[in-house]
Design an enzyme around this catalytic site. Structure first.
Site, PDB file in Angstrom:
ATOM      1  N   CYS A 109      -2.395   8.942   2.594  1.00 14.06           N
ATOM      2  CA  CYS A 109      -2.248   8.418   1.230  1.00 14.06           C
ATOM      3  C   CYS A 109      -3.503   8.693   0.418  1.00 14.06           C
ATOM      4  CB  CYS A 109      -1.948   6.924   1.281  1.00 14.06           C
ATOM      5  SG  CYS A 109      -3.146   6.014   2.263  1.00 14.06           S
ATOM      6  N   GLU A 137       0.886  -1.181   0.000  1.00 15.03           N
ATOM      7  CA  GLU A 137       0.000   0.000   0.000  1.00 15.03           C
ATOM      8  C   GLU A 137       0.912   1.215   0.000  1.00 15.03           C
ATOM      9  OE1 GLU A 137      -3.098  -0.125  -0.326  1.00 15.03           O
ATOM     10  OE2 GLU A 137      -3.878  -1.948   0.570  1.00 15.03           O
TER      11      GLU A 137
END
Ligand code: NAP
Length: 467
Positions: free
Chosen positions: A268, A234
């Site tokens: 993010c 990720e």
């Protein structure tokens, strides 16, 4: 990088920790491998009881752990409490749903007969010890979203957390131990990034998951590839936030601010690039800039603070370089663009940065291509739907995306064409335990959360009977 708590609001080093040496790491690996041999045979009911106990403890201890998070990485206290709440919810969600998500599957009768079998089932087994390399920006959540499904599947975890959140890292290891799991089922390693390769190459480690930067992802994936070990990555994101003419511009503007400055912009899935149709561009830009300028920047421990400091001096310096490069090449600053003035003396050495809005972005500016990990928004004007899609996809990342529109044609087009792991309409990207989370392109691969996440670290075993 030293393993230490450096308070980002004051710049003071509050605690330092000695990294574990090779002997201690070896003990952790041995404990993890031994724990897995017992834990893999436990029932979902037993695992769920541990997870529910961990959730209850975390719920009771939310205030204290939130203070630790705020002191270590600088997010406002209310946001740290909310992060703990989300972890509690996710642990309970997996405790409730894991048995059903990992229930045996039965192929269709025709296919079973066609294979020559009398019966076939697919059984989900845990893979073993999973190394989790995690970032500081959501220091509880990033870990729990790995740990809850991994533990419910029967895996055991070794956590290598970011070096600037050691107290939160130690809290997590302690939490799962107090929840009744064997000591080896979930352990915190206090090691620097240089020691990760050795752990990952150890034959007792079956797989790894990393949430972090592209560079760290590349390093982990190379070693894991060399060892033929499964990874989930990720990585970064530069999510588009598209506003089309049919949008509720007022609501879009309000949400845009939250989507950009949550966690001081260090998320993010924060919206980073605002791509606005020319028909609503001026109205959006004016209201967005006014709201960004109005935010309260300051002490993250104080109620009413919207934006705390960035997590480190390095993080702020990186952001400043991106803004300076853009402005030097002709970007227009609508608000912010510097360190805030007039903060309390106690906060004068903190890593604060003003919420900033820039327009006039061109491809040669670094900010066009790189992730802005801080409260800096770039705004693009687009002429039509085609250009909106094209600018949204003009990034090496592909984590999530946000689109504001009330037009069904727009919806179909964005769902079909946006290169991202999520498309959120008329709202902002947020993760939820029931929905898969992850990206494409340089945002990584694999999925966390939901059934997709729990199966990433399972061995889908075909069980076939001839007669
Ligand atoms: P980072 O420097 O990559 O650090 C993340 C973790 O990786 C830390 O534990 C770090 O340890 C470790 N690490 C760094 N370099 C490594 C290497 N070469 N080998 C092994 N481990 C290594 O990331 P960050 O700057 O702290 O975090 C921000 C990044 O994470 C952003 O790009 C953000 O978008 C991304 N992120 C992605 C998601 C997602 O779900 N996709 C969520 C949150 C954040 P040390 O601290 O000891 O260096």
């Amino acid at each position: 990088m030293p393993i230490a708590t450096v308070n980002p609001a004051t710049g003071e080093t509050e605690r330092t920790f000695e990294p574990q040496g090779a002997e201690e790491v070896e003990e952790c690996l041995a404990r993890a491998a031994a724990a897995f041999e017992r834990y893999r045979t436990t029932s979902f009911t037993e695992r769920a009881a541990h997870l529910r106990r961990a959730a209850a403890l975390l719920e009771e201890e939310t205030d204290a752990v939130a203070r630790t998070i705020t002191a270590e990485m600088g997010k406002p206290l209310a946001a740290a409490r909310a992060e703990a709440g989300k972890c509690v919810k996710t642990m309970r969600w997996y405790a409730d749903h894991a048995a059903e998500l990992l229930a045996d599957e039965y192929p269709a009768d025709d296919d079973v007969r066609d294979s020559g079998a009398s019966r076939v089932r697919v059984h989900y087994r845990p893979v073993g010890v999973v190394l989790a390399v995690m970032p500081w920006n959501f220091p509880l959540w990033q870990v729990v979203r790995f740990a809850a499904p991994a533990l419910m599947a029967g895996n055991v975890g070794l956590l290598k957390h970011a070096s600037n959140v050691p107290q939160t890292a130690l809290y997590l290891g302690d939490l799962f131990r107090r929840a009744g799991l064997d000591e080896g089922c979930f352990q915190t390693l206090l090691i620097g990034s240089g020691a990760v390769e050795g752990v990952l190459r150890d034959p007792r480690v079956a797989a790894a998951t990393l949430t972090g930067s592209e560079g760290a992802g590349r390093a982990i994936a190379s070693v894991a590839g060399d060892e033929i070990k499964k990874t989930v990555l990720e990585l970064g994101g530069s999510d588009p936030f598209v506003v089309m003419p049919s949008a509720d511009v007022e609501a879009a503007t309000r949400t845009a601010v939250t989507a950009r400055v949550q966690n001081a912009g260090q998320s993010c899935i924060a919206a980073k690039r605002f791509i606005v149709h020319t028909e609503v561009y001026d109205a959006f830009l004016e209201r967005f800039s006014a709201r960004m300028a109005d935010l309260t920047v300051g002490d993250p421990m104080a109620e009413g603070t919207d934006v705390g400091p960035l997590s480190s001096a390095r993080g702020r310096a990186d952001l400043e370089e991106l803004v300076e490069d853009a402005v030097r090449r002709g970007a227009v600053t609508h608000c912010g663009g510097q360190r805030p003035k007039g903060l309390d003396q106690r906060l004068s050495e903190g890593f604060f940065y003003e919420p900033t809005v820039l327009s006039g972005i061109t491809p040669e500016m670094r900010i066009h291509a790189e992730e802005t990990f801080g409260p800096v928004a770039t705004v693009y004007r687009v002429a039509d739907l085609d250009e909106a899609v094209s600018v949204a996809n003009d990034t090496s990342f592909g984590l999530s995306s946000n689109v504001w529109t009330r037009d069904d044609g727009d919806v179909q087009r964005f769902v079909r064409d946006l290169q991202a792991g999520g498309v959120f309409f008329n709202g902002m990207t947020a993760s939820h335990p029931a929905f898969p989370f992850g990206g494409v392109k340089r945002s990584g691969y694999g999925r966390e959360l939901a059934g997709h996440g729990i199966k990433e670290f399972c061995n889908a075993t075909t069980v076939w009977f001839g007669a």
